[in-house]
Design an enzyme around this catalytic site. Structure first.
Site, mmCIF file in Angstrom:
data_model
loop_
_atom_site.group_PDB
_atom_site.id
_atom_site.type_symbol
_atom_site.label_atom_id
_atom_site.label_comp_id
_atom_site.label_asym_id
_atom_site.label_seq_id
_atom_site.Cartn_x
_atom_site.Cartn_y
_atom_site.Cartn_z
ATOM 1 N N ASN A 42 46.264 25.437 84.214
ATOM 2 C CA ASN A 42 45.391 24.291 84.063
ATOM 3 C C ASN A 42 44.176 24.644 83.200
ATOM 4 O O ASN A 42 43.678 25.770 83.208
ATOM 5 C CB ASN A 42 44.970 23.706 85.415
ATOM 6 C CG ASN A 42 44.378 24.689 86.397
ATOM 7 O OD1 ASN A 42 44.702 25.871 86.410
ATOM 8 N ND2 ASN A 42 43.510 24.196 87.260
ATOM 9 N N GLU A 44 40.603 22.880 82.452
ATOM 10 C CA GLU A 44 39.670 21.813 82.789
ATOM 11 C C GLU A 44 38.715 21.514 81.647
ATOM 12 O O GLU A 44 38.421 22.369 80.813
ATOM 13 C CB GLU A 44 38.858 22.192 84.033
ATOM 14 C CG GLU A 44 39.685 22.240 85.276
ATOM 15 C CD GLU A 44 38.884 22.617 86.501
ATOM 16 O OE1 GLU A 44 39.423 22.452 87.601
ATOM 17 O OE2 GLU A 44 37.726 23.088 86.383
ATOM 18 N N GLU A 55 51.633 22.165 84.708
ATOM 19 C CA GLU A 55 52.990 21.685 84.466
ATOM 20 C C GLU A 55 53.100 21.040 83.089
ATOM 21 O O GLU A 55 54.091 21.232 82.382
ATOM 22 C CB GLU A 55 53.398 20.668 85.544
ATOM 23 C CG GLU A 55 53.362 21.211 86.956
ATOM 24 C CD GLU A 55 52.015 21.021 87.660
ATOM 25 O OE1 GLU A 55 52.020 20.957 88.903
ATOM 26 O OE2 GLU A 55 50.960 20.940 86.984
ATOM 27 N N CYS A 86 51.095 16.783 90.618
ATOM 28 C CA CYS A 86 50.441 15.502 90.876
ATOM 29 C C CYS A 86 51.300 14.373 90.300
ATOM 30 O O CYS A 86 52.291 14.611 89.608
ATOM 31 C CB CYS A 86 49.044 15.486 90.265
ATOM 32 S SG CYS A 86 49.030 15.388 88.458
ATOM 33 N N CYS A 89 51.781 14.549 86.505
ATOM 34 C CA CYS A 89 52.709 15.613 86.109
ATOM 35 C C CYS A 89 54.141 15.257 86.482
ATOM 36 O O CYS A 89 55.076 15.567 85.734
ATOM 37 C CB CYS A 89 52.300 16.935 86.744
ATOM 38 S SG CYS A 89 50.794 17.617 86.033
#
Length: 131
Positions: A42, A44, A55, A86, A89
């Site tokens: 990830n 951010e 993902e 999530c 994703c």
């Protein structure tokens, strides 16, 4: 590649995550049907809607390299809390993967939990639903 090896790849890539706001590192390792593995972490952004999820990064890397057939993806967080992809994703995975894609979720020292994409995202939005 074994499930434990795929999960380890997802754990290793977490160190590359850029998470100054949440401090919640996530790694993903996506395996193609021909055995290639693409990882993502990830990334951010202060504008959270511009953040990239692990993902998404993994699938973008695979697609960028010409792959379109996938067997499974392992997802791991630094908390080893069984994180699942999530909703966003899941929809991204559904664009490129079949309902039987196996999603391996890291539970730490316990056996990982496995789902299929179809279990996590039934009745997905697809090209057919847009017609």
């Amino acid at each position: 590649m074994s499930v434990s090896e795929l999960l380890e790849r997802a754990r290793e890539i977490q160190s590359s995550a850029h998470v100054p706001y949440s401090e919640y590192r996530v790694g993903a390792a996506l395996e193609t049907t021909d055995g290639a593995v693409f990882v993502g972490c990830n990334l951010e952004n202060a504008n959270f809607s511009n953040s990239l999820h692990a993902e998404e990064v993994a699938i973008a890397e695979a697609v960028k390299n010409g792959h379109r057939d996938f067997d499974r993806i392992a997802v791991s967080s630094s908390r080893r809390d069984g994180v699942t992809p999530c909703g966003m994703c899941r929809q991204t995975l559904a664009e490129f993967c079949a309902d039987d894609l196996v999603i391996v979720c890291d539970e730490g020292d316990e056996q990982p939990t496995e789902y299929t994409l179809g279990e996590l995202l039934p009745n997905t939005i697809s090209e057919a639903t847009l017609e």
